[in-house]
Write a protein that holds these residues in place. Structure first.
Motif, PDB file in Angstrom:
ATOM      1  N   THR A  57     -11.444 -23.522  -0.712  1.00 36.52           N
ATOM      2  CA  THR A  57     -11.086 -22.326  -1.480  1.00 36.52           C
ATOM      3  C   THR A  57     -11.868 -21.109  -0.991  1.00 36.52           C
ATOM      4  O   THR A  57     -11.336 -20.006  -0.875  1.00 36.52           O
ATOM      5  CB  THR A  57     -11.400 -22.563  -2.971  1.00 36.52           C
ATOM      6  N   LEU A  58     -13.149 -21.376  -0.646  1.00 40.02           N
ATOM      7  CA  LEU A  58     -14.036 -20.305  -0.214  1.00 40.02           C
ATOM      8  C   LEU A  58     -13.496 -19.572   1.009  1.00 40.02           C
ATOM      9  O   LEU A  58     -13.709 -18.368   1.182  1.00 40.02           O
ATOM     10  CB  LEU A  58     -15.403 -20.931   0.103  1.00 40.02           C
ATOM     11  N   ARG A  62      -9.866 -15.404   3.666  1.00 40.18           N
ATOM     12  CA  ARG A  62     -10.150 -14.963   5.021  1.00 40.18           C
ATOM     13  C   ARG A  62      -9.244 -15.677   6.032  1.00 40.18           C
ATOM     14  O   ARG A  62      -8.782 -15.072   7.003  1.00 40.18           O
ATOM     15  CB  ARG A  62     -11.632 -15.239   5.322  1.00 40.18           C
ATOM     16  N   ARG A  81     -11.224 -32.398  -5.310  1.00 45.96           N
ATOM     17  CA  ARG A  81     -12.375 -32.707  -6.160  1.00 45.96           C
ATOM     18  C   ARG A  81     -12.231 -34.082  -6.801  1.00 45.96           C
ATOM     19  O   ARG A  81     -13.155 -34.897  -6.783  1.00 45.96           O
ATOM     20  CB  ARG A  81     -12.533 -31.643  -7.238  1.00 45.96           C
TER      21      ARG A  81
ATOM     22  N   LEU B 209     -30.998 -16.708  15.647  1.00 48.28           N
ATOM     23  CA  LEU B 209     -29.912 -17.076  14.746  1.00 48.28           C
ATOM     24  C   LEU B 209     -28.595 -16.731  15.393  1.00 48.28           C
ATOM     25  O   LEU B 209     -28.499 -15.878  16.263  1.00 48.28           O
ATOM     26  CB  LEU B 209     -30.047 -16.415  13.385  1.00 48.28           C
ATOM     27  N   ASP B 210     -27.573 -17.472  15.006  1.00 51.67           N
ATOM     28  CA  ASP B 210     -26.231 -17.199  15.502  1.00 51.67           C
ATOM     29  C   ASP B 210     -25.598 -16.080  14.702  1.00 51.67           C
ATOM     30  O   ASP B 210     -24.903 -15.232  15.225  1.00 51.67           O
ATOM     31  CB  ASP B 210     -25.354 -18.443  15.375  1.00 51.67           C
ATOM     32  N   GLU B 211     -25.843 -16.116  13.404  1.00 46.53           N
ATOM     33  CA  GLU B 211     -25.171 -15.208  12.489  1.00 46.53           C
ATOM     34  C   GLU B 211     -26.155 -14.780  11.434  1.00 46.53           C
ATOM     35  O   GLU B 211     -27.086 -15.503  11.106  1.00 46.53           O
ATOM     36  CB  GLU B 211     -24.037 -15.943  11.756  1.00 46.53           C
ATOM     37  N   ASP B 222     -17.081 -11.525  -0.592  1.00 46.23           N
ATOM     38  CA  ASP B 222     -16.651 -12.741   0.097  1.00 46.23           C
ATOM     39  C   ASP B 222     -17.899 -13.386   0.688  1.00 46.23           C
ATOM     40  O   ASP B 222     -18.480 -12.877   1.639  1.00 46.23           O
ATOM     41  CB  ASP B 222     -15.644 -12.388   1.194  1.00 46.23           C
ATOM     42  N   PRO B 223     -18.343 -14.524   0.100  1.00 47.08           N
ATOM     43  CA  PRO B 223     -19.644 -15.091   0.476  1.00 47.08           C
ATOM     44  C   PRO B 223     -19.767 -15.408   1.972  1.00 47.08           C
ATOM     45  O   PRO B 223     -20.871 -15.513   2.469  1.00 47.08           O
ATOM     46  CB  PRO B 223     -19.729 -16.378  -0.353  1.00 47.08           C
ATOM     47  N   HIS B 224     -18.665 -15.584   2.677  1.00 45.71           N
ATOM     48  CA  HIS B 224     -18.752 -15.899   4.105  1.00 45.71           C
ATOM     49  C   HIS B 224     -18.481 -14.696   4.996  1.00 45.71           C
ATOM     50  O   HIS B 224     -18.465 -14.815   6.216  1.00 45.71           O
ATOM     51  CB  HIS B 224     -17.813 -17.054   4.463  1.00 45.71           C
ATOM     52  N   ARG B 226     -19.555 -11.672   7.042  1.00 48.38           N
ATOM     53  CA  ARG B 226     -20.836 -11.304   7.631  1.00 48.38           C
ATOM     54  C   ARG B 226     -21.153  -9.820   7.452  1.00 48.38           C
ATOM     55  O   ARG B 226     -22.280  -9.402   7.676  1.00 48.38           O
ATOM     56  CB  ARG B 226     -20.848 -11.635   9.133  1.00 48.38           C
ATOM     57  N   LEU B 310     -16.589 -22.204 -10.140  1.00 47.59           N
ATOM     58  CA  LEU B 310     -15.743 -23.237  -9.522  1.00 47.59           C
ATOM     59  C   LEU B 310     -15.748 -24.510 -10.368  1.00 47.59           C
ATOM     60  O   LEU B 310     -14.790 -25.272 -10.353  1.00 47.59           O
ATOM     61  CB  LEU B 310     -16.248 -23.590  -8.130  1.00 47.59           C
ATOM     62  N   ALA B 316     -10.945 -21.001  -8.404  1.00 48.15           N
ATOM     63  CA  ALA B 316     -11.470 -19.657  -8.686  1.00 48.15           C
ATOM     64  C   ALA B 316     -11.764 -18.902  -7.392  1.00 48.15           C
ATOM     65  O   ALA B 316     -12.311 -19.474  -6.453  1.00 48.15           O
ATOM     66  CB  ALA B 316     -12.740 -19.758  -9.521  1.00 48.15           C
ATOM     67  N   GLU B 317     -11.388 -17.632  -7.343  1.00 46.32           N
ATOM     68  CA  GLU B 317     -11.714 -16.810  -6.182  1.00 46.32           C
ATOM     69  C   GLU B 317     -12.685 -15.685  -6.530  1.00 46.32           C
ATOM     70  O   GLU B 317     -13.103 -14.932  -5.659  1.00 46.32           O
ATOM     71  CB  GLU B 317     -10.439 -16.251  -5.531  1.00 46.32           C
ATOM     72  N   ILE B 321     -18.569 -18.891  -6.929  1.00 46.22           N
ATOM     73  CA  ILE B 321     -17.544 -19.634  -6.187  1.00 46.22           C
ATOM     74  C   ILE B 321     -18.113 -20.424  -5.010  1.00 46.22           C
ATOM     75  O   ILE B 321     -17.421 -20.665  -4.026  1.00 46.22           O
ATOM     76  CB  ILE B 321     -16.425 -18.678  -5.710  1.00 46.22           C
ATOM     77  N   HIS B 322     -19.366 -20.816  -5.115  1.00 45.13           N
ATOM     78  CA  HIS B 322     -19.889 -21.735  -4.087  1.00 45.13           C
ATOM     79  C   HIS B 322     -20.910 -22.659  -4.746  1.00 45.13           C
ATOM     80  O   HIS B 322     -21.116 -22.613  -5.963  1.00 45.13           O
ATOM     81  CB  HIS B 322     -20.479 -20.977  -2.898  1.00 45.13           C
ATOM     82  N   HIS B 333     -27.432 -26.361   7.003  1.00 46.87           N
ATOM     83  CA  HIS B 333     -26.746 -27.025   5.882  1.00 46.87           C
ATOM     84  C   HIS B 333     -26.875 -28.519   6.095  1.00 46.87           C
ATOM     85  O   HIS B 333     -26.266 -29.056   7.031  1.00 46.87           O
ATOM     86  CB  HIS B 333     -25.250 -26.679   5.842  1.00 46.87           C
TER      87      HIS B 333
END
Lengths: 391, 391
Positions: A57-58, A62, A81, B209-211, B222-224, B226, B310, B316-317, B321-322, B333
């Motif tokens: 969903t995240l 995008r 889930r 770091l890559d990102e 939008d959590p992802h 950049r 979530l 959920a958007e 949401i993570h 991670h």
């Protein structure tokens, strides 16, 4: 320009309904096929009718905006889930993917050879046939670059030249102390300091790298040694830089060898011989020649001069002990091989030419440019002079 | 200190002779089990009697010196070149690995779930039984850090704090033009410019770091994302930095949210609520609690305040949401999960705590520290104040 995926459709033929990748965006095949980049694994299904993404969903919003997929589905569309809770992550995910595949009428899959075994066997348990393809179809498609991709690679190489110049500048500006150690602004000039200069320069040009090689003396005699500690006058320093453009994700690659002061006779001889091998390899680059032909041109020069090569002795630990080069693109090492068993070269292939000689008693010498194969030969994407001595 | 691989021996039990990894050093399980790093794939065999490496000639000398393996073999010891020529790379390599396994009396293998399918099926064709383990045994071993590993992670976080301070300094020093745009040294202050400052600071501290994320306004929702382009006053700017120490390969991770000028009421409210959720999560961290307990503590705070999560709505958007967090180590991670289905926490687990709220109409807010679970709670490895407004 959209890549030509018809070899993938040919691979599928009547045997397979689709081609599946399950990986995160650091996998270049995933990035290339999906046109999408995300840090956690996601699933891309290619069929001759269209490309379909399955994401969390995240990533959903995008992926719809950025990917080249015809449709984008969410894990939650298939009750991920609940399935995770009931079956655990691996089997739960496989049941989700199986349902996604069913929606696209797919029951038989070809996958890349590096497809994760756990996922493959779990899909097989869901009555999906899964076979690893051994022809490197996607990486073979990726090996031939569009003009746009060549431009991205050229841009990364431009940044590379700036960082090589920064490295050379430090070595040139250094003083030499009584022990022969290089000294810059009152501090020993170390491999680490030169690498920092390279990396900062690359960052200023929008590039990043995980590793770079600044290796002097005996360190340079091991082609995979990144180098550490103080650098010294009169010995060969190998500087090998392979940056990735952070926006386009395409790589550059270049190596130069520098001596501050006076090279030994043997290093000078090795350098001249390596430059000869380098030009012999470049002369061999044209469509229709193979990567092996180009590699042989290098081995011929070295062996004629009495140097050892891996071609002559596959357990050699000194002499010319690596391949002549490799393809460069989204991966810094990709097809075609420029080595024993190297494939036929085609227009659009971007390859390195990087002969070198290594012996802990002498040090190491390597010269590397990156070129694109053209209709009638090659174009060199590297513009940096080849000169051993830095005064 | 040598890791405790006894869970791997238990996994093998009577069912399997050995555990095999085939990957390059960017695979953290490979790096951890072999104690060796190389850029091209190599093979590590673990048996209860010892660990054995199979590498190319090029890596042989370094593998003998640097790896934790009891024995190191070369591909050329098993006629790789001839087998490659006769059978191609995949089957040729499988025949080499099969011969290597025979030398160690191994005919049945457990492998990680992400073991490459092509290699697995080729080994099965050589009468080696190969089964993907679904218990994440190695990543579970890796999740519990030794004191030395915690120190490596702490060092990466120290570098992280220096780079966060550099980012905050730029935002503080910026002027605000008539359109509310931040201006630094006469130029628009962009996400890209702040990221460059972060990355250069990290390089000076031996990290890469890559990102990195420097995302303002709607980007931050939008959590992802950049982040890109000019930054503005009075809107929330999320700065999330996850560097890797280049020497130790261990990661740090931290997030702060900054507003230059005056936050909106809603951003201020979100920030205070997120700080409350952050402390609720930290209060829940102790051995015996699960990652899910910690995640629930965050969801409880948010849901009680009427925010979406979530947990309440898996599609959920907007809202939270993570996950609340994740393990950190050789991978940024890794286990344990600090989310739905999160495992029991154990002393030595290093985890992030990073609640946040997101809505394109408001922006994004996130606060993240990294802590190590101890015998009686946790120790925070992060030392950076939590404050929204940058004047």
């Amino acid at each position: 320009m959209e890549p030509d995926f018809s070899p993938l459709a040919e691979l599928l033929g009547d045997d397979f309904d689709g081609y599946l990748i399950s990986a995160d965006g650091s996998d270049s095949n995933q990035l290339y096929l999906s046109g999408f980049d995300a840090p956690d694994p996601y699933t891309t299904l290619y069929t001759p009718e269209g490309t379909h993404l399955l994401v969390s969903t995240l990533e959903y919003g995008r992926a719809k905006k950025e990917s080249r997929a015809d449709t984008v589905s969410r894990l939650s569309d298939y009750d991920y889930r609940e399935k995770f809770a009931e079956y655990g992550p691996l089997v739960g995910k496989a049941k989700v993917v199986a349902a996604f595949l069913a929606d696209h009428d797919v029951t038989s899959l070809a996958v890349p050879a590096d497809f994760p075994l756990g996922t493959a066997d779990a899909l097989r348990n869901e009555d999906i046939s899964v076979e690893a393809e051994t022809d490197d179809v996607l990486t073979t498609i990726r090996a031939v670059k569009s003009d746009e991709e060549v431009e991205y690679i050229h841009d990364a190489q431009d940044a590379n030249e700036a960082s090589m110049a920064a490295a050379e500048r430090l070595i040139r500006a250094a003083d030499v102390d009584d022990d022969g150690m290089l000294v810059y602004e009152g501090e020993p000039l170390t491999s680490e300091r030169v690498k920092e200069e390279i990396e900062v320069t690359l960052l200023r040009h929008g590039c990043a790298l995980d590793e770079t090689i600044v290796a002097g003396g005996a360190d340079a005699a091991d082609p995979h040694n990144r180098g550490s500690g103080p650098l010294y006058a009169n010995e060969a320093i190998i500087v090998d830089i392979f940056p990735r453009d952070k926006a386009t994700k395409y790589n550059g690659d270049m190596t130069r060898t520098f001596v501050k002061g006076e090279p030994t006779d043997e290093v000078r001889e090795w350098f001249d011989l390596t430059e000869e091998a380098f030009h012999a390899a470049l002369d061999a680059v044209e469509p229709g020649a193979t990567g092996e032909d180009v590699h042989n041109a290098v081995c011929d020069v070295y062996e004629a001069a009495g140097e050892n090569t891996l071609r002559a002795d596959q357990s050699a630990e000194t002499g010319f002990i690596h391949s002549t080069g490799h393809g460069v693109g989204l991966d810094v090492h990709e097809l075609p091989r420029v080595s024993l068993n190297g494939e036929e070269l085609k227009p659009g292939h971007v390859i390195t030419i990087e002969p070198g000689l290594y012996d802990p008693d002498v040090g190491g010498v390597r010269i590397e440019d990156m070129v694109v194969v053209t209709e009638d030969g090659y174009e060199n994407l590297t513009d940096y002079r080849v000169e051993l001595v830095v005064e």
